[in-house]
Design an enzyme around this catalytic site. Structure first.
Site, PDB file in Angstrom:
ATOM      1  N   GLY A  14       0.784  -1.239   0.000  1.00  0.00           N
ATOM      2  CA  GLY A  14       0.000   0.000   0.000  1.00  0.00           C
ATOM      3  C   GLY A  14       0.810   1.280   0.000  1.00  0.00           C
ATOM      4  O   GLY A  14       0.316   2.317   0.434  1.00  0.00           O
ATOM      5  N   ARG A  67     -15.698 -14.434 -10.438  1.00  0.00           N
ATOM      6  CA  ARG A  67     -15.293 -13.025 -10.429  1.00  0.00           C
ATOM      7  C   ARG A  67     -16.496 -12.090 -10.376  1.00  0.00           C
ATOM      8  O   ARG A  67     -16.459 -11.054  -9.716  1.00  0.00           O
ATOM      9  CB  ARG A  67     -14.485 -12.708 -11.694  1.00  0.00           C
ATOM     10  CG  ARG A  67     -13.043 -13.078 -11.583  1.00  0.00           C
ATOM     11  CD  ARG A  67     -12.279 -12.637 -12.826  1.00  0.00           C
ATOM     12  NE  ARG A  67     -11.136 -13.500 -13.028  1.00  0.00           N
ATOM     13  CZ  ARG A  67      -9.984 -13.390 -12.374  1.00  0.00           C
ATOM     14  NH1 ARG A  67      -9.804 -12.429 -11.489  1.00  0.00           N
ATOM     15  NH2 ARG A  67      -9.000 -14.222 -12.597  1.00  0.00           N
ATOM     16  N   ARG A  93      -5.887  -8.575  -8.458  1.00  0.00           N
ATOM     17  CA  ARG A  93      -6.945  -9.384  -9.076  1.00  0.00           C
ATOM     18  C   ARG A  93      -7.255  -8.796 -10.444  1.00  0.00           C
ATOM     19  O   ARG A  93      -7.327  -7.564 -10.587  1.00  0.00           O
ATOM     20  CB  ARG A  93      -8.249  -9.373  -8.238  1.00  0.00           C
ATOM     21  CG  ARG A  93      -8.125  -9.818  -6.814  1.00  0.00           C
ATOM     22  CD  ARG A  93      -7.500 -11.170  -6.653  1.00  0.00           C
ATOM     23  NE  ARG A  93      -8.261 -12.245  -7.294  1.00  0.00           N
ATOM     24  CZ  ARG A  93      -7.775 -13.466  -7.499  1.00  0.00           C
ATOM     25  NH1 ARG A  93      -6.538 -13.760  -7.138  1.00  0.00           N
ATOM     26  NH2 ARG A  93      -8.517 -14.386  -8.065  1.00  0.00           N
ATOM     27  N   LEU A  95      -9.754  -7.800 -13.285  1.00  0.00           N
ATOM     28  CA  LEU A  95     -11.151  -7.370 -13.233  1.00  0.00           C
ATOM     29  C   LEU A  95     -11.838  -7.714 -14.558  1.00  0.00           C
ATOM     30  O   LEU A  95     -11.221  -7.649 -15.623  1.00  0.00           O
ATOM     31  CB  LEU A  95     -11.203  -5.862 -12.987  1.00  0.00           C
ATOM     32  CG  LEU A  95     -10.614  -5.435 -11.633  1.00  0.00           C
ATOM     33  CD1 LEU A  95     -10.351  -3.931 -11.600  1.00  0.00           C
ATOM     34  CD2 LEU A  95     -11.538  -5.841 -10.486  1.00  0.00           C
ATOM     35  N   ASN A 109      -5.051   3.041 -12.799  1.00  0.00           N
ATOM     36  CA  ASN A 109      -4.084   2.070 -12.279  1.00  0.00           C
ATOM     37  C   ASN A 109      -2.684   2.677 -12.345  1.00  0.00           C
ATOM     38  O   ASN A 109      -2.413   3.552 -13.150  1.00  0.00           O
ATOM     39  CB  ASN A 109      -4.136   0.796 -13.141  1.00  0.00           C
ATOM     40  CG  ASN A 109      -3.192  -0.283 -12.653  1.00  0.00           C
ATOM     41  OD1 ASN A 109      -3.105  -0.548 -11.450  1.00  0.00           O
ATOM     42  ND2 ASN A 109      -2.470  -0.922 -13.558  1.00  0.00           N
ATOM     43  N   HIS A 111       1.236   1.362 -12.888  1.00  0.00           N
ATOM     44  CA  HIS A 111       1.984   0.175 -13.336  1.00  0.00           C
ATOM     45  C   HIS A 111       3.474   0.504 -13.364  1.00  0.00           C
ATOM     46  O   HIS A 111       3.865   1.574 -13.858  1.00  0.00           O
ATOM     47  CB  HIS A 111       1.497  -0.253 -14.727  1.00  0.00           C
ATOM     48  CG  HIS A 111       2.217  -1.458 -15.234  1.00  0.00           C
ATOM     49  ND1 HIS A 111       1.972  -2.732 -14.752  1.00  0.00           N
ATOM     50  CD2 HIS A 111       3.211  -1.579 -16.143  1.00  0.00           C
ATOM     51  CE1 HIS A 111       2.764  -3.586 -15.362  1.00  0.00           C
ATOM     52  NE2 HIS A 111       3.533  -2.917 -16.202  1.00  0.00           N
TER      53      HIS A 111
HETATM   54  C1  GRF Z   1       3.538  -1.091  -7.367  1.00  0.00           C
HETATM   55  O1  GRF Z   1       4.788  -1.283  -7.955  1.00  0.00           O
HETATM   56  C2  GRF Z   1       2.490  -0.880  -8.423  1.00  0.00           C
HETATM   57  O2  GRF Z   1       2.954  -0.191  -9.518  1.00  0.00           O
HETATM   58  C3  GRF Z   1       2.157  -2.303  -8.811  1.00  0.00           C
HETATM   59  O3  GRF Z   1       2.181  -3.012  -7.604  1.00  0.00           O
HETATM   60  C4  GRF Z   1       3.048  -2.361  -6.685  1.00  0.00           C
HETATM   61  C5  GRF Z   1       2.247  -2.058  -5.465  1.00  0.00           C
HETATM   62  O4  GRF Z   1       3.007  -1.470  -4.444  1.00  0.00           O
HETATM   63  N1  GRF Z   1       0.902  -2.346  -9.532  1.00  0.00           N
HETATM   64  P1  GRF Z   1       2.301  -0.775  -3.222  1.00  0.00           P
HETATM   65  O5  GRF Z   1       1.335  -1.814  -2.620  1.00  0.00           O
HETATM   66  O6  GRF Z   1       1.572   0.434  -3.708  1.00  0.00           O
HETATM   67  O7  GRF Z   1       3.399  -0.452  -2.266  1.00  0.00           O
END
Ligand code: GRF
Length: 218
Positions: A14, A67, A93, A95, A109, A111
């Site tokens: 998180g 789902r 997960r 979606l 999101n 990434h």
């Molecule tokens: C991050 O690297 C995010 O980009 C990816 O999963 C990781 C989550 O990290 N989708 P956190 O739980 O926000 O510390």
């Protein structure tokens, strides 16, 4: 203008959620992080959200037959909390297209790669294996295909000869923490519009610089 009621969906640490919570402390930040939802009761981010007084909920995907049933409960919870914008932040997960379409352009999101390069997992290992000189992170609107969707903000870091997957991940994570709040603010302020599956920014993001690449005016 009222702040956009925003939910963050997590599965683990998180740290991106924390970055959003920190950004949202600013009076002029246009989103309020009103709800944190996890599919795992042991997600470390949950405790952090609770500590900060944010409403949290666990919906364990393993308790559902499919789902659609899992997502119906998520939708119910988001509706009950009057959520207008959903941020995925390490939510592990996939979606369904029904869920994604229901939240079209209100679901974003983060990434850890410069999309469309390195979709999926282990992005840092693959960036190193590919020998790219630049790596980074992308905040984007979510579409049904994994790690697809109009790009809102991207940030880049150089890949150093001394890098390991861990050291690269650490630098990219710092970029994630910078760009995700920018993306959320642009969407909450309704300054990021999707036109022909590209994001148009109605006003200069004001952050364009050497390593942080954000869209300019249309
Ligand atoms: C991050 O690297 C995010 O980009 C990816 O999963 C990781 C989550 O990290 N989708 P956190 O739980 O926000 O510390």
């Amino acid at each position: 203008m009222a702040k956009t009621r925003t939910a963050v969906l997590i599965s683990g640490r998180g740290s991106n959620m924390v970055a959003l919570l920190n950004a949202a402390k600013a009076e002029d930040f246009p989103a309020e992080i009103a709800f944190v939802l996890s599919n795992r009761a042991d997600a470390a981010g949950l405790a952090e959200a609770e500590k900060r007084g944010v409403e949290t909920m666990v919906i364990d995907h393993r308790e559902f037959d499919d789902r659609a049933a899992f997502e119906a409960d998520i939708n119910q919870a988001l509706g009950d909390a009057n959520i207008e914008l959903v941020c995925l932040a390490g939510f592990m997960r996939l979606l369904t297209s029904e869920f994604v379409d229901a939240w079209r352009d209100r679901l974003i999101n983060i990434h850890p790669s410069i999309l469309p390069a390195f979709k999926g997992l282990q992005t840092h290992e693959r960036a190193l294996a590919a020998g790219v000189r630049i790596h980074g992170a992308t905040a984007h609107f979510v579409r049904a295909e994994m790690d697809e969707g109009p790009v809102i903000v991207q940030g880049a870091v150089p890949v150093l000869p001394s890098d390991t997957a861990e050291s690269l991940a650490e630098r990219v994570l710092a970029v994630e923490h910078r760009i995700y709040p920018i993306a959320v603010a642009l969407v909450a302020d309704r300054k990021a519009r999707v036109v022909s599956e590209k994001v148009m920014i109605d006003e200069d993001g004001g952050h364009a610089g050497d390593v942080l690449i954000v869209p300019h005016c249309a």
